[in-house]
Scaffold this active site. Structure first.
Site, PDB file in Angstrom:
ATOM      1  N   GLU A  90     -42.933 138.080  83.595  1.00  0.00           N
ATOM      2  CA  GLU A  90     -44.187 138.724  83.230  1.00  0.00           C
ATOM      3  C   GLU A  90     -44.613 138.286  81.840  1.00  0.00           C
ATOM      4  O   GLU A  90     -43.814 137.731  81.072  1.00  0.00           O
ATOM      5  CB  GLU A  90     -44.098 140.249  83.331  1.00  0.00           C
ATOM      6  CG  GLU A  90     -43.116 140.879  82.402  1.00  0.00           C
ATOM      7  CD  GLU A  90     -43.012 142.394  82.650  1.00  0.00           C
ATOM      8  OE1 GLU A  90     -42.279 143.038  81.889  1.00  0.00           O
ATOM      9  OE2 GLU A  90     -43.659 142.918  83.570  1.00  0.00           O
ATOM     10  N   LYS A  99     -45.332 138.079  78.045  1.00  0.00           N
ATOM     11  CA  LYS A  99     -44.805 138.716  76.824  1.00  0.00           C
ATOM     12  C   LYS A  99     -46.009 138.920  75.902  1.00  0.00           C
ATOM     13  O   LYS A  99     -46.602 137.963  75.409  1.00  0.00           O
ATOM     14  CB  LYS A  99     -43.761 137.843  76.156  1.00  0.00           C
ATOM     15  CG  LYS A  99     -43.155 138.511  74.920  1.00  0.00           C
ATOM     16  CD  LYS A  99     -42.017 137.673  74.355  1.00  0.00           C
ATOM     17  CE  LYS A  99     -41.170 138.461  73.370  1.00  0.00           C
ATOM     18  NZ  LYS A  99     -41.882 138.896  72.171  1.00  0.00           N
ATOM     19  N   ARG A 109     -44.362 147.715  70.457  1.00  0.00           N
ATOM     20  CA  ARG A 109     -43.744 148.468  71.548  1.00  0.00           C
ATOM     21  C   ARG A 109     -44.108 149.945  71.452  1.00  0.00           C
ATOM     22  O   ARG A 109     -44.077 150.524  70.362  1.00  0.00           O
ATOM     23  CB  ARG A 109     -42.220 148.307  71.424  1.00  0.00           C
ATOM     24  CG  ARG A 109     -41.393 148.861  72.564  1.00  0.00           C
ATOM     25  CD  ARG A 109     -41.404 147.883  73.689  1.00  0.00           C
ATOM     26  NE  ARG A 109     -40.508 148.236  74.772  1.00  0.00           N
ATOM     27  CZ  ARG A 109     -39.273 147.750  74.914  1.00  0.00           C
ATOM     28  NH1 ARG A 109     -38.780 146.923  73.994  1.00  0.00           N
ATOM     29  NH2 ARG A 109     -38.533 148.084  75.950  1.00  0.00           N
ATOM     30  N   GLU A 126     -46.455 147.792  75.764  1.00  0.00           N
ATOM     31  CA  GLU A 126     -46.822 147.130  74.512  1.00  0.00           C
ATOM     32  C   GLU A 126     -48.290 147.435  74.230  1.00  0.00           C
ATOM     33  O   GLU A 126     -49.133 147.367  75.133  1.00  0.00           O
ATOM     34  CB  GLU A 126     -46.606 145.615  74.696  1.00  0.00           C
ATOM     35  CG  GLU A 126     -46.710 144.813  73.451  1.00  0.00           C
ATOM     36  CD  GLU A 126     -45.378 144.628  72.703  1.00  0.00           C
ATOM     37  OE1 GLU A 126     -44.402 145.378  72.975  1.00  0.00           O
ATOM     38  OE2 GLU A 126     -45.334 143.756  71.838  1.00  0.00           O
ATOM     39  N   PHE A 180     -45.226 148.100  81.070  1.00  0.00           N
ATOM     40  CA  PHE A 180     -44.394 147.197  81.860  1.00  0.00           C
ATOM     41  C   PHE A 180     -43.173 147.883  82.459  1.00  0.00           C
ATOM     42  O   PHE A 180     -42.417 147.265  83.182  1.00  0.00           O
ATOM     43  CB  PHE A 180     -44.003 145.938  81.091  1.00  0.00           C
ATOM     44  CG  PHE A 180     -43.429 146.159  79.720  1.00  0.00           C
ATOM     45  CD1 PHE A 180     -42.165 146.681  79.556  1.00  0.00           C
ATOM     46  CD2 PHE A 180     -44.162 145.810  78.597  1.00  0.00           C
ATOM     47  CE1 PHE A 180     -41.625 146.865  78.295  1.00  0.00           C
ATOM     48  CE2 PHE A 180     -43.636 145.990  77.318  1.00  0.00           C
ATOM     49  CZ  PHE A 180     -42.361 146.533  77.173  1.00  0.00           C
ATOM     50  N   ARG A 204     -29.287 145.423  74.084  1.00  0.00           N
ATOM     51  CA  ARG A 204     -29.857 144.080  74.115  1.00  0.00           C
ATOM     52  C   ARG A 204     -28.965 143.265  75.037  1.00  0.00           C
ATOM     53  O   ARG A 204     -28.037 142.592  74.602  1.00  0.00           O
ATOM     54  CB  ARG A 204     -29.861 143.482  72.704  1.00  0.00           C
ATOM     55  CG  ARG A 204     -30.649 142.205  72.572  1.00  0.00           C
ATOM     56  CD  ARG A 204     -30.532 141.638  71.176  1.00  0.00           C
ATOM     57  NE  ARG A 204     -31.145 142.451  70.146  1.00  0.00           N
ATOM     58  CZ  ARG A 204     -32.457 142.541  69.928  1.00  0.00           C
ATOM     59  NH1 ARG A 204     -33.288 141.847  70.672  1.00  0.00           N
ATOM     60  NH2 ARG A 204     -32.935 143.311  68.986  1.00  0.00           N
ATOM     61  N   LYS A 221     -36.255 136.911  76.577  1.00  0.00           N
ATOM     62  CA  LYS A 221     -37.575 136.557  76.061  1.00  0.00           C
ATOM     63  C   LYS A 221     -37.653 135.056  75.921  1.00  0.00           C
ATOM     64  O   LYS A 221     -36.769 134.423  75.372  1.00  0.00           O
ATOM     65  CB  LYS A 221     -37.862 137.266  74.746  1.00  0.00           C
ATOM     66  CG  LYS A 221     -36.820 137.086  73.688  1.00  0.00           C
ATOM     67  CD  LYS A 221     -37.105 137.973  72.502  1.00  0.00           C
ATOM     68  CE  LYS A 221     -35.950 137.880  71.521  1.00  0.00           C
ATOM     69  NZ  LYS A 221     -35.945 138.868  70.494  1.00  0.00           N
TER      70      LYS A 221
HETATM   71  P1  AMP Z   1     -38.874 140.354  70.180  1.00  0.00           P
HETATM   72  O1  AMP Z   1     -39.666 141.372  69.407  1.00  0.00           O
HETATM   73  O2  AMP Z   1     -39.275 138.945  69.894  1.00  0.00           O
HETATM   74  O3  AMP Z   1     -37.402 140.628  70.087  1.00  0.00           O
HETATM   75  O4  AMP Z   1     -39.228 140.546  71.730  1.00  0.00           O
HETATM   76  C1  AMP Z   1     -38.989 141.724  72.406  1.00  0.00           C
HETATM   77  C2  AMP Z   1     -40.222 142.559  72.379  1.00  0.00           C
HETATM   78  O5  AMP Z   1     -41.247 141.975  73.136  1.00  0.00           O
HETATM   79  C3  AMP Z   1     -40.086 143.920  73.008  1.00  0.00           C
HETATM   80  O6  AMP Z   1     -39.447 144.837  72.168  1.00  0.00           O
HETATM   81  C4  AMP Z   1     -41.527 144.296  73.271  1.00  0.00           C
HETATM   82  O7  AMP Z   1     -42.087 144.926  72.132  1.00  0.00           O
HETATM   83  C5  AMP Z   1     -42.221 142.959  73.444  1.00  0.00           C
HETATM   84  N1  AMP Z   1     -42.763 142.720  74.790  1.00  0.00           N
HETATM   85  C6  AMP Z   1     -43.954 142.156  75.031  1.00  0.00           C
HETATM   86  N2  AMP Z   1     -44.189 142.045  76.337  1.00  0.00           N
HETATM   87  C7  AMP Z   1     -43.105 142.566  76.972  1.00  0.00           C
HETATM   88  C8  AMP Z   1     -42.735 142.726  78.341  1.00  0.00           C
HETATM   89  N3  AMP Z   1     -43.527 142.326  79.326  1.00  0.00           N
HETATM   90  N4  AMP Z   1     -41.532 143.298  78.603  1.00  0.00           N
HETATM   91  C9  AMP Z   1     -40.707 143.687  77.604  1.00  0.00           C
HETATM   92  N5  AMP Z   1     -40.999 143.555  76.299  1.00  0.00           N
HETATM   93  C10 AMP Z   1     -42.182 142.987  75.973  1.00  0.00           C
END
Ligand code: AMP
Length: 597
Positions: free
Chosen positions: A274, A276, A281, A327, A367, A438, A444
């Site tokens: 899906e 990102k 969040r 998000e 999501f 995690r 991601k």
């Molecule tokens: P990062 O902040 O780079 O560690 O990436 C993880 C974060 O991506 C999550 O904590 C969410 O805030 C964000 N995110 C954006 N889209 C999604 C999605 N479809 N599913 C889960 N997390 C997402």
């Protein structure tokens, strides 16, 4: 329980190196804690309120030093406390070393320490301490400290700084040295006894003879170790199993690791892909009984007032209780996403929301669904949770594509990036929602900003079905006569090639992901004629083949002779069109690092 008993136990925990022994010490303390169990379960972790409650004490170091200085008497100033801290390095040790209680007479006459310790906060259970009270019979109890710290957290508005300082002074003024040590640390949120949520979980299991998995689950759904400890003691495993999510009580967000599509497809039969979203969040709690929804940020702060659009959006669509994960994204006039810094402007804004709302509009992309209409869904597979989510909302839900086709994943990613989003998330469609973890079930995958073309100078044999092929590849950059940033002789060099610098090359990392089986077979054919030496699993290769490699970040690192290392390196392809002389050099690496810092 006397606060002194708590402090003495905390000191034992601090001195204990072995994890199992620490768990045993915490378990003993829990058994003894009596009516203070919930508070003790928080205090050992340096918490004053449960993890689901974002209330802060809001006591900065300066205020704490002032309160300490005042309790130490007229000859000690806040500056003296700070000086001691500079030489001792830790506020607990400083507090313990001060001769506190110099103003005890003042406190006794009610000067400067209004209500300290009289704010309730639960019954105190002093039984069983066997004379641990201080000599003047004025010993602090855990319940008193809890009550006073909560009143500090609750103090607001004009005069609140004075109230906080006075209350703290009242506590320090009555504290024995060892109590002062842990009081100061508790107030500044640096408990330093090596007890985190995992230790508390194990200690609850040990103290009350309940399965650790049940304790873990209970902590995940309640986000409240104190409550879980009490339930474990009073109601046992059945009580723990009855604990449920509660609308209005946020749980920790499930987190993602970095990963590539190949990792996902190798680990699971199919991957759920899906978009990102590049936003912030949120966890949305809708009571469904006519009450107002509440929105929590990733660190569980209540951001409801800052995001009226989100409240209106769910209010208009939901009529049953629900907990959603998603998000919030800032959008421009065309509805296209804006960088996440824009959405943070909205989060920061407590006042004047209407004006900021005019300037930056936001949209929710849900999501996940943790609870729907009486059903806790944490243990349901993602695919089912997503179905429930789609049943609740007919718009604002991220589209989930479940596939085993890498090309389809690439297509979703291309479309997401095309639409201005960050990249894609890859999720295991069978996986449960694990708050605060995690794990490997959410990956991601951000598209690479720039790739590097690197020379393959070594390899390691693969494992399992890849045992007859190379599986890991040592990568090098050209140095072009420049001294590299590293100061190590690269003990990691495959095949022990100490003079890689003489080749005009310096190592920068190893890549082991991003390959299909076919690619590995082809690469083996390409590299095999260039093997110079072999020792154990490692082979040394003459520089001949160039890989295009993606990565998340370049870090300074002593491990490789270039002085840099790639984080999450990922094979993109073989650059058949390039010779080693055309590969990237240290100059480009340094430029990329410079651009990012
Ligand atoms: P990062 O902040 O780079 O560690 O990436 C993880 C974060 O991506 C999550 O904590 C969410 O805030 C964000 N995110 C954006 N889209 C999604 C999605 N479809 N599913 C889960 N997390 C997402």
């Amino acid at each position: 329980m006397r606060f002194r008993t708590f402090a003495e136990r905390a000191a034992e925990m601090e001195a204990e190196q072995a994890d199992l022994e620490t768990v045993a010490l915490v378990a003993d303390l829990f058994v003894e804690a009596g009516a203070d169990l919930d508070v003790v379960a928080r205090f050992v972790q340096g918490r004053v309120v449960p993890a689901h409650d974002a209330t802060k004490l809001d006591v900065g170091p300066a205020l704490c030093y002032e309160a300490l200085a005042r309790a130490a008497g007229p000859n000690v100033t806040a500056a003296d406390v700070e000086d001691r801290l500079a030489s001792v390095g830790e506020i607990g040790a400083v507090a313990e070393s001060l001769d506190l209680g110099g103003q005890r007479g003042l406190a006794a006459f009610g000067v400067g320490a209004p209500d300290a310790g009289d704010d309730g906060g639960g019954a105190s259970d002093d039984g069983g301490d066997g004379g641990a009270a201080s000599d003047d019979g004025d010993g602090l109890t855990v319940a008193e400290v809890d009550g006073a710290l909560r009143s500090i957290a609750a103090a607001e508005g004009a005069g609140s700084t004075d109230t906080k300082r006075d209350t703290l002074f009242g506590l320090f003024n009555r504290a024995e040295p060892i109590e002062a040590r842990f009081l100061a640390r508790l107030v500044l949120g640096e408990m330093r006894v090596g007890v985190g949520e995992g230790t508390v979980r194990d200690a609850v299991a040990e103290a009350f003879d309940v399965p650790v998995d049940e304790v873990e689950r209970a902590i995940q759904v309640t986000n409240d170790c104190g409550l879980v400890a009490e339930v474990a003691r009073d109601e046992g495993v059945e009580g723990l199993a009855d604990l449920r999510l509660a609308v209005g009580r946020p749980v920790k967000a499930m987190l993602a690791q970095a990963g590539a599509a190949v990792d996902a497809l190798e680990s699971w039969d199919e991957a759920a892909v899906e978009t990102k979203y590049d936003g912030a969040r949120v966890q949305v709690h809708h009571p469904g009984d006519g009450g107002a929804p509440r929105v929590f940020s990733r660190n569980l702060e209540d951001v409801t007032d800052a995001l009226p659009e989100v409240v209106e959006f769910v209010d208009a669509r939901l009529d049953a209780p629900a907990i959603l994960d998603g998000e919030v994204v800032a959008i421009d006039d065309e509805g296209d996403p804006l960088p996440f810094q824009e959405v943070l402007r909205r989060f920061r804004r407590k006042h004047d929301v209407a004006a900021t709302r005019e300037a930056v509009a936001v949209e929710l992309y849900a999501f996940d669904c943790l609870h729907a209409d009486g059903d806790d869904l944490l243990e349901a597979p993602l695919a089912e949770r997503h179905r429930r989510l789609s049943g609740l909302l007919d718009d604002g839900v991220s589209e989930l594509v479940v596939t085993d086709d890498p090309d389809e994943i690439a297509a979703v990613e291309e479309a997401a990036v095309e639409a201005g989003h960050e990249g894609v998330m890859l999720k295991n469609p069978e996986s449960a929602y694990t708050p605060g973890k995690r794990g490997k079930n959410w990956l991601k995958r951000k598209p690479d900003v720039e790739t590097l073309d690197l020379i393959v100078t070594g390899a390691e044999w693969g494992e399992g079905r890849r045992a007859n092929l190379f599986g890991t590849f040592l990568l090098s950059v050209r140095t072009d006569g420049r001294a590299s940033g590293g100061d190590s002789a690269d003990g990691d060099q495959a095949g022990g090639n100490p003079d890689d610098r003489n080749d005009g090359l310096a190592t920068i990392g190893k890549v082991a992901t991003g390959f299909t089986d076919e690619e590995l077979a082809e690469i083996y054919e390409l590299l095999e004629p260039h093997v110079r030496a072999q020792s154990g699993q490692e082979v040394d290769l003459e520089p001949a083949v160039v890989f295009e490699v993606g990565y998340e970040e370049i870090q300074r690192s002593p491990t490789y002779s270039s002085g840099y290392a790639l984080r999450f390196p990922r094979f993109v392809g073989v650059r058949d069109d390039k010779d080693p002389a055309d590969a990237d050099g240290l100059v480009r690496v340094e430029r990329l690092v410079g651009e990012r810092s």
